[in-house]
Design a protein around this motif. Structure first.
Motif, PDB file in Angstrom:
ATOM      1  N   VAL A  28       0.833  -1.221   0.000  1.00  0.00           N
ATOM      2  CA  VAL A  28       0.000   0.000   0.000  1.00  0.00           C
ATOM      3  C   VAL A  28       0.862   1.263   0.000  1.00  0.00           C
ATOM      4  O   VAL A  28       0.326   2.365   0.121  1.00  0.00           O
ATOM      5  CB  VAL A  28      -0.941   0.008   1.227  1.00  0.00           C
ATOM      6  CG1 VAL A  28      -1.914  -1.144   1.161  1.00  0.00           C
ATOM      7  CG2 VAL A  28      -0.131  -0.035   2.536  1.00  0.00           C
ATOM      8  N   THR A  29       2.167   1.101  -0.139  1.00  0.00           N
ATOM      9  CA  THR A  29       3.062   2.279  -0.085  1.00  0.00           C
ATOM     10  C   THR A  29       3.268   2.924  -1.440  1.00  0.00           C
ATOM     11  O   THR A  29       3.727   4.047  -1.523  1.00  0.00           O
ATOM     12  CB  THR A  29       4.430   1.869   0.477  1.00  0.00           C
ATOM     13  OG1 THR A  29       5.042   0.921  -0.404  1.00  0.00           O
ATOM     14  CG2 THR A  29       4.282   1.251   1.863  1.00  0.00           C
ATOM     15  N   ILE A  30       2.944   2.209  -2.522  1.00  0.00           N
ATOM     16  CA  ILE A  30       3.160   2.737  -3.878  1.00  0.00           C
ATOM     17  C   ILE A  30       1.810   2.957  -4.539  1.00  0.00           C
ATOM     18  O   ILE A  30       1.089   2.005  -4.851  1.00  0.00           O
ATOM     19  CB  ILE A  30       4.026   1.775  -4.718  1.00  0.00           C
ATOM     20  CG1 ILE A  30       5.409   1.592  -4.059  1.00  0.00           C
ATOM     21  CG2 ILE A  30       4.175   2.283  -6.147  1.00  0.00           C
ATOM     22  CD1 ILE A  30       6.293   0.597  -4.767  1.00  0.00           C
ATOM     23  N   LYS A  31       1.458   4.246  -4.741  1.00  0.00           N
ATOM     24  CA  LYS A  31       0.171   4.595  -5.354  1.00  0.00           C
ATOM     25  C   LYS A  31       0.337   5.463  -6.590  1.00  0.00           C
ATOM     26  O   LYS A  31      -0.623   5.703  -7.320  1.00  0.00           O
ATOM     27  CB  LYS A  31      -0.717   5.310  -4.340  1.00  0.00           C
ATOM     28  CG  LYS A  31      -1.046   4.436  -3.141  1.00  0.00           C
ATOM     29  CD  LYS A  31      -1.865   5.184  -2.107  1.00  0.00           C
ATOM     30  CE  LYS A  31      -2.154   4.301  -0.893  1.00  0.00           C
ATOM     31  NZ  LYS A  31      -2.899   5.026   0.157  1.00  0.00           N
ATOM     32  N   ASN A  32       1.537   5.985  -6.826  1.00  0.00           N
ATOM     33  CA  ASN A  32       1.849   6.708  -8.056  1.00  0.00           C
ATOM     34  C   ASN A  32       3.354   6.651  -8.257  1.00  0.00           C
ATOM     35  O   ASN A  32       4.088   6.146  -7.395  1.00  0.00           O
ATOM     36  CB  ASN A  32       1.346   8.164  -8.013  1.00  0.00           C
ATOM     37  CG  ASN A  32       1.855   8.902  -6.791  1.00  0.00           C
ATOM     38  OD1 ASN A  32       3.067   9.108  -6.629  1.00  0.00           O
ATOM     39  ND2 ASN A  32       0.947   9.285  -5.908  1.00  0.00           N
ATOM     40  N   LYS A  33       3.832   7.174  -9.389  1.00  0.00           N
ATOM     41  CA  LYS A  33       5.244   6.992  -9.715  1.00  0.00           C
ATOM     42  C   LYS A  33       6.182   7.771  -8.788  1.00  0.00           C
ATOM     43  O   LYS A  33       7.346   7.419  -8.654  1.00  0.00           O
ATOM     44  CB  LYS A  33       5.524   7.353 -11.171  1.00  0.00           C
ATOM     45  CG  LYS A  33       5.315   8.800 -11.571  1.00  0.00           C
ATOM     46  CD  LYS A  33       5.590   8.959 -13.058  1.00  0.00           C
ATOM     47  CE  LYS A  33       5.431  10.380 -13.531  1.00  0.00           C
ATOM     48  NZ  LYS A  33       5.667  10.499 -14.986  1.00  0.00           N
ATOM     49  N   THR A  34       5.665   8.817  -8.118  1.00  0.00           N
ATOM     50  CA  THR A  34       6.528   9.539  -7.187  1.00  0.00           C
ATOM     51  C   THR A  34       6.844   8.696  -5.951  1.00  0.00           C
ATOM     52  O   THR A  34       7.813   8.966  -5.253  1.00  0.00           O
ATOM     53  CB  THR A  34       5.866  10.853  -6.757  1.00  0.00           C
ATOM     54  OG1 THR A  34       4.589  10.576  -6.151  1.00  0.00           O
ATOM     55  CG2 THR A  34       5.641  11.761  -7.963  1.00  0.00           C
ATOM     56  N   ASP A  35       6.007   7.665  -5.678  1.00  0.00           N
ATOM     57  CA  ASP A  35       6.262   6.781  -4.538  1.00  0.00           C
ATOM     58  C   ASP A  35       7.410   5.806  -4.799  1.00  0.00           C
ATOM     59  O   ASP A  35       7.796   5.054  -3.896  1.00  0.00           O
ATOM     60  CB  ASP A  35       4.991   5.999  -4.181  1.00  0.00           C
ATOM     61  CG  ASP A  35       3.875   6.903  -3.679  1.00  0.00           C
ATOM     62  OD1 ASP A  35       4.197   7.960  -3.107  1.00  0.00           O
ATOM     63  OD2 ASP A  35       2.706   6.562  -3.859  1.00  0.00           O
ATOM     64  N   LEU A  36       7.952   5.789  -6.034  1.00  0.00           N
ATOM     65  CA  LEU A  36       9.070   4.890  -6.356  1.00  0.00           C
ATOM     66  C   LEU A  36      10.414   5.441  -5.893  1.00  0.00           C
ATOM     67  O   LEU A  36      11.440   4.789  -6.052  1.00  0.00           O
ATOM     68  CB  LEU A  36       9.117   4.638  -7.864  1.00  0.00           C
ATOM     69  CG  LEU A  36       7.907   3.887  -8.460  1.00  0.00           C
ATOM     70  CD1 LEU A  36       8.055   3.780  -9.962  1.00  0.00           C
ATOM     71  CD2 LEU A  36       7.772   2.507  -7.840  1.00  0.00           C
ATOM     72  N   VAL A  37      10.405   6.663  -5.347  1.00  0.00           N
ATOM     73  CA  VAL A  37      11.645   7.263  -4.859  1.00  0.00           C
ATOM     74  C   VAL A  37      12.247   6.382  -3.762  1.00  0.00           C
ATOM     75  O   VAL A  37      11.575   6.036  -2.785  1.00  0.00           O
ATOM     76  CB  VAL A  37      11.378   8.688  -4.325  1.00  0.00           C
ATOM     77  CG1 VAL A  37      12.630   9.233  -3.663  1.00  0.00           C
ATOM     78  CG2 VAL A  37      10.931   9.594  -5.450  1.00  0.00           C
ATOM     79  N   GLY A  38      13.504   5.987  -3.945  1.00  0.00           N
ATOM     80  CA  GLY A  38      14.178   5.155  -2.954  1.00  0.00           C
ATOM     81  C   GLY A  38      13.817   3.686  -3.022  1.00  0.00           C
ATOM     82  O   GLY A  38      14.311   2.892  -2.225  1.00  0.00           O
ATOM     83  N   LYS A  39      12.951   3.283  -3.974  1.00  0.00           N
ATOM     84  CA  LYS A  39      12.512   1.882  -4.084  1.00  0.00           C
ATOM     85  C   LYS A  39      13.392   1.123  -5.083  1.00  0.00           C
ATOM     86  O   LYS A  39      14.090   1.706  -5.915  1.00  0.00           O
ATOM     87  CB  LYS A  39      11.055   1.822  -4.524  1.00  0.00           C
ATOM     88  CG  LYS A  39      10.076   2.466  -3.555  1.00  0.00           C
ATOM     89  CD  LYS A  39      10.003   1.721  -2.241  1.00  0.00           C
ATOM     90  CE  LYS A  39       8.792   2.166  -1.397  1.00  0.00           C
ATOM     91  NZ  LYS A  39       8.854   3.554  -1.009  1.00  0.00           N
ATOM     92  N   LYS A  40      13.316  -0.211  -5.017  1.00  0.00           N
ATOM     93  CA  LYS A  40      14.029  -1.084  -5.938  1.00  0.00           C
ATOM     94  C   LYS A  40      13.059  -1.514  -7.031  1.00  0.00           C
ATOM     95  O   LYS A  40      12.013  -2.092  -6.747  1.00  0.00           O
ATOM     96  CB  LYS A  40      14.590  -2.294  -5.191  1.00  0.00           C
ATOM     97  CG  LYS A  40      15.629  -3.085  -5.981  1.00  0.00           C
ATOM     98  CD  LYS A  40      16.251  -4.157  -5.099  1.00  0.00           C
ATOM     99  CE  LYS A  40      17.373  -4.895  -5.823  1.00  0.00           C
ATOM    100  NZ  LYS A  40      17.973  -5.936  -4.964  1.00  0.00           N
ATOM    101  N   VAL A  41      13.399  -1.216  -8.288  1.00  0.00           N
ATOM    102  CA  VAL A  41      12.454  -1.375  -9.399  1.00  0.00           C
ATOM    103  C   VAL A  41      13.086  -2.224 -10.495  1.00  0.00           C
ATOM    104  O   VAL A  41      14.239  -2.004 -10.875  1.00  0.00           O
ATOM    105  CB  VAL A  41      12.060   0.006  -9.985  1.00  0.00           C
ATOM    106  CG1 VAL A  41      11.050  -0.168 -11.107  1.00  0.00           C
ATOM    107  CG2 VAL A  41      11.494   0.894  -8.892  1.00  0.00           C
ATOM    108  N   THR A  42      12.333  -3.211 -11.055  1.00  0.00           N
ATOM    109  CA  THR A  42      12.837  -4.020 -12.162  1.00  0.00           C
ATOM    110  C   THR A  42      12.630  -3.294 -13.477  1.00  0.00           C
ATOM    111  O   THR A  42      11.584  -2.702 -13.724  1.00  0.00           O
ATOM    112  CB  THR A  42      12.131  -5.385 -12.244  1.00  0.00           C
ATOM    113  OG1 THR A  42      10.754  -5.176 -12.533  1.00  0.00           O
ATOM    114  CG2 THR A  42      12.297  -6.145 -10.961  1.00  0.00           C
ATOM    115  N   LEU A  43      13.664  -3.376 -14.349  1.00  0.00           N
ATOM    116  CA  LEU A  43      13.610  -2.802 -15.696  1.00  0.00           C
ATOM    117  C   LEU A  43      14.194  -3.821 -16.662  1.00  0.00           C
ATOM    118  O   LEU A  43      15.172  -4.498 -16.346  1.00  0.00           O
ATOM    119  CB  LEU A  43      14.414  -1.500 -15.769  1.00  0.00           C
ATOM    120  CG  LEU A  43      13.930  -0.360 -14.857  1.00  0.00           C
ATOM    121  CD1 LEU A  43      14.943   0.761 -14.854  1.00  0.00           C
ATOM    122  CD2 LEU A  43      12.576   0.154 -15.332  1.00  0.00           C
ATOM    123  N   VAL A  44      13.599  -3.932 -17.874  1.00  0.00           N
ATOM    124  CA  VAL A  44      14.047  -4.922 -18.858  1.00  0.00           C
ATOM    125  C   VAL A  44      15.215  -4.355 -19.650  1.00  0.00           C
ATOM    126  O   VAL A  44      15.139  -3.235 -20.159  1.00  0.00           O
ATOM    127  CB  VAL A  44      12.897  -5.313 -19.799  1.00  0.00           C
ATOM    128  CG1 VAL A  44      13.369  -6.388 -20.779  1.00  0.00           C
ATOM    129  CG2 VAL A  44      11.713  -5.833 -18.996  1.00  0.00           C
TER     130      VAL A  44
END
Length: 647
Positions: free
Chosen positions: A147-163
């Motif tokens: 419930v912590t990620i609700k828009n792209k600004t919430d990705l700050v400091g997060k670990k994200v997969t990219l192809v």
């Protein structure tokens, strides 16, 4: 009661709209498949090209991919099959579905069509593209209980997969510099990494995520939010790519694509893409409703209290009128003053509210104490810069750009906090989207009843559009809009300045007057649009041969002037030869190729004259002499002036 009536009326309108939509769908099913309206030339072309080879990317589910049985399937395959029927042609599928191999084959004309390709500038030398027909959206996938990620600004400091290798990856890394990228080989690997809690989120195509989630039973995942909505970024949408030398086929396919209705495309998508919507945060909705109810209850209690106080005031007023007859005259005057003041205050308040309401997209207001700390900022700050009031109060200095004008802010604000008036000042700041805004600030000291300065009231106006318009006007007044070179006005100023400097340093100055050969032929036979392209290319070639200290200008039409400081005749000659060599190179625009050439006249300061006007005139005379004699380059001599006068 009014709210209930409005709600019922809204539901009624939704039912009517749904019924209309149902009728439209029924009628659309009864219509025959449309046929692409081709010209006789296009039909003849198709008749002469029975064999049209097409290639599909086998790694782009659900758009085009290899299924478990080793067969190609997906949205793009169905669309191309429909186009085949509409056009009455048969496509021959290229055997390889590896992207790199099929791309090389298409560039070498071993493949005529690539069914899915993003239209990028580096690919246009090999292909012609239709309008995009596969519109993709980027979404953020997370665990269902996240419930912590609700828009792209919430990705700050997060670990994200990219192809790896996907073009949009570089843009995301640039937009989210504080996010930690976790690179994977495929979008399926990215979703599995989220499911295994190796990362916080994955950014992928919505249709691909939906297809993979359904096929591989990744039920613990959800679409948390959109990263890019449909059409938000054209660099991820897919078009049909046609070999460069078959533009007619691209036109034919575009006409066939137009016959595909929105309903047909939706039906094809529905077959491959299950309907998945971002989860609704019911807890947040309940909190909002509860907050609204609480505010409403407090408002009702406040109204009841005000009414009781009003009753007490009325009783007190009656008692005062009865017991204080001695002060009746004074009371009458006092009531008159109070009434007048109340009317004035109400009028001022109404005007102020109207002003704020009308200017909330252009102005915001603030208050500061004597220490420079914000005590109030109007909510219109959000309309203008996108920040909340708390964000702006806390991080104001972090939003300022590195423009030197911002270094004077403290110099402006300190005197005002000490009760000293000063004129408005400007500053440059980033908004929440990292766009630059120009603000004009007007401060005024605020005093208490003892005439002591207790802070500052300020009004801030967004003058970004005005600044941009001013900068544009300044640029247009000094530069040629077509070529970007200096115009006659700026060149005249620079010429006078260069001659003044040369006089002080006892240096020579060379002035070139250049005129294109056969330019009138281009305008008359190929049109003014092609002439404009020739002038822009000429400007680029001329600029590439000059030093940073040299000045190039377009004087009008196909006439150019070049100013070379600290350059005598020996230095000017090789530069002129180099420019002529550049301008004799072929001009290539699409399928057109032609050569022009030029004539250059050169005048020297101080050898020929000390006057800037005469220097231009002499260079023009030398150019005229070079053009008449087909010499290419000619230095000015007095005999040329006499000859031109005789002619």
């Amino acid at each position: 009661m009014h709210y209930l009536i409005s709600l019922f009326f809204f539901i009624f309108l939704l039912n009517v709209a749904a019924a209309d939509d149902f009728d439209d769908k029924v009628s659309s099913r009864n219509k025959a498949d449309p046929v692409a309206q081709l010209t006789s030339k296009e039909r003849a072309w198709l008749a002469n090209h029975k064999k049209i080879r097409i290639a599909f990317d086998g790694s782009l589910p659900p758009y085009s991919f290899i299924n478990d049985s080793g067969q190609l399937e997906g949205i793009a395959i169905e669309v191309m099959n429909t186009l085949s029927k509409r056009l009455g042609i048969q496509f021959e599928t290229y055997p390889s579905t590896n992207w790199n191999k099929l791309y090389e084959a298409a560039a070498a004309h071993k493949v005529d069509i690539v069914a899915t390709m993003v239209n990028r500038p580096d690919r246009r030398q090999w292909f012609i593209f239709t309008q995009p027909y596969l519109i993709k959206s980027l979404v953020i996938m997370t665990k269902r209980d996240n419930v912590t990620i609700k828009n792209k600004t919430d990705l700050v400091g997060k670990k994200v997969t990219l192809v790896k290798g996907y073009q949009f990856v570089d843009r995301i890394i640039k937009e989210l510099p504080s996010a930690t990228p976790y690179f994977v080989d495929s979008m399926l690997d990215g979703l599995k990494a989220v499911s295994a809690e190796k990362v916080d989120a994955a950014i992928t195509f919505m249709a691909t995520a939906s297809y993979l989630q359904t096929k591989y039973l990744l039920t613990d995942l959800k679409i948390a939010a959109f990263y890019d909505l449909n059409n938000a970024n054209e660099s991820i949408n897919e078009s049909i790519a046609v070999r460069k030398d078959w533009p007619i086929l691209a036109d034919i396919l575009q006409k066939a694509l137009v016959t595909l209705s929105e309903e047909e495309m939706q039906n094809i998508h529905a077959k491959w893409v299950p309907s998945i919507k971002p989860s609704i945060d019911y807890e947040l909705i309940w909190k909002i409703v509860a907050t609204f109810i609480s505010v409403l209850v407090l408002l009702l209690l406040w109204i009841a209290r005000v009414r009781r106080q009003n009753k007490k005031i009325k009783l007190s007023k009656t008692e005062v009128q009865t017991t204080n007859k001695i002060l009746q005259a004074l009371k009458s005057d006092l009531e008159h003053l109070v009434l007048k003041r109340t009317v004035e205050l109400n009028s001022s308040e109404h005007k102020f509210r109207s002003l704020v309401e009308n200017l909330r997209n252009e102005y915001f207001f603030y208050q500061r104490d004597c220490e420079g700390m914000f005590t109030y900022i109007s909510p219109s700050i959000t309309n203008i810069l996108g920040y909340t009031v708390d964000e702006f109060m806390t991080y104001y200095y972090q939003y300022l750009t590195d423009n030197p004008i911002n270094l004077k802010i403290d110099e402006y604000t300190k005197p005002c906090s000490q009760g000293i008036h000063h004129s408005p000042y400007q500053l440059e700041i980033y908004d929440a989207q990292k766009n630059i805004h120009w603000l004009e600030v007007t401060d005024a000291p605020v005093y208490d009843e003892f005439s002591k300065c207790i802070g500052v009231d300020g009004i801030v106006r967004d003058i970004t559009l005005r600044k941009q318009a001013d900068d544009r006007l300044i640029w247009l007044s000094h530069y040629d809009e077509l070529t970007g070179l200096a115009n006659r006005r700026l060149f005249t100023d620079q010429l006078q300045h260069v001659i003044s400097m040369a006089h002080r340093t006892n240096e020579s100055v060379s002035l070139f007057y250049l005129d294109l050969d056969r330019f009138k032929f281009v305008n008359d036979t190929m049109g003014h649009a092609m002439g404009d392209e020739v002038l822009k290319e000429t400007a680029r070639r001329i600029s590439s041969t000059l030093r940073d200290s040299d000045i190039a200008a377009r004087l009008g039409g196909d006439e150019f002037a070049l100013l070379l400081p600290e350059t005598d005749a020996d230095g000017a000659a090789p530069v002129a030869d180099k420019i002529l060599e550049k301008l004799r190179e072929p001009y290539i625009f699409d399928d057109l190729e032609f050569t022009l050439g030029a004539s250059i006249g050169i005048a020297l300061y101080p050898q020929n004259t000390h006057s800037s006007e005469a220097l231009v005139h002499f260079a023009d005379t030398a150019m005229y002499h070079a053009k008449q004699g087909k010499l290419g380059v000619s230095f000015y001599a007095e005999s040329m002036q006499q000859k031109k006068t005789i002619v």
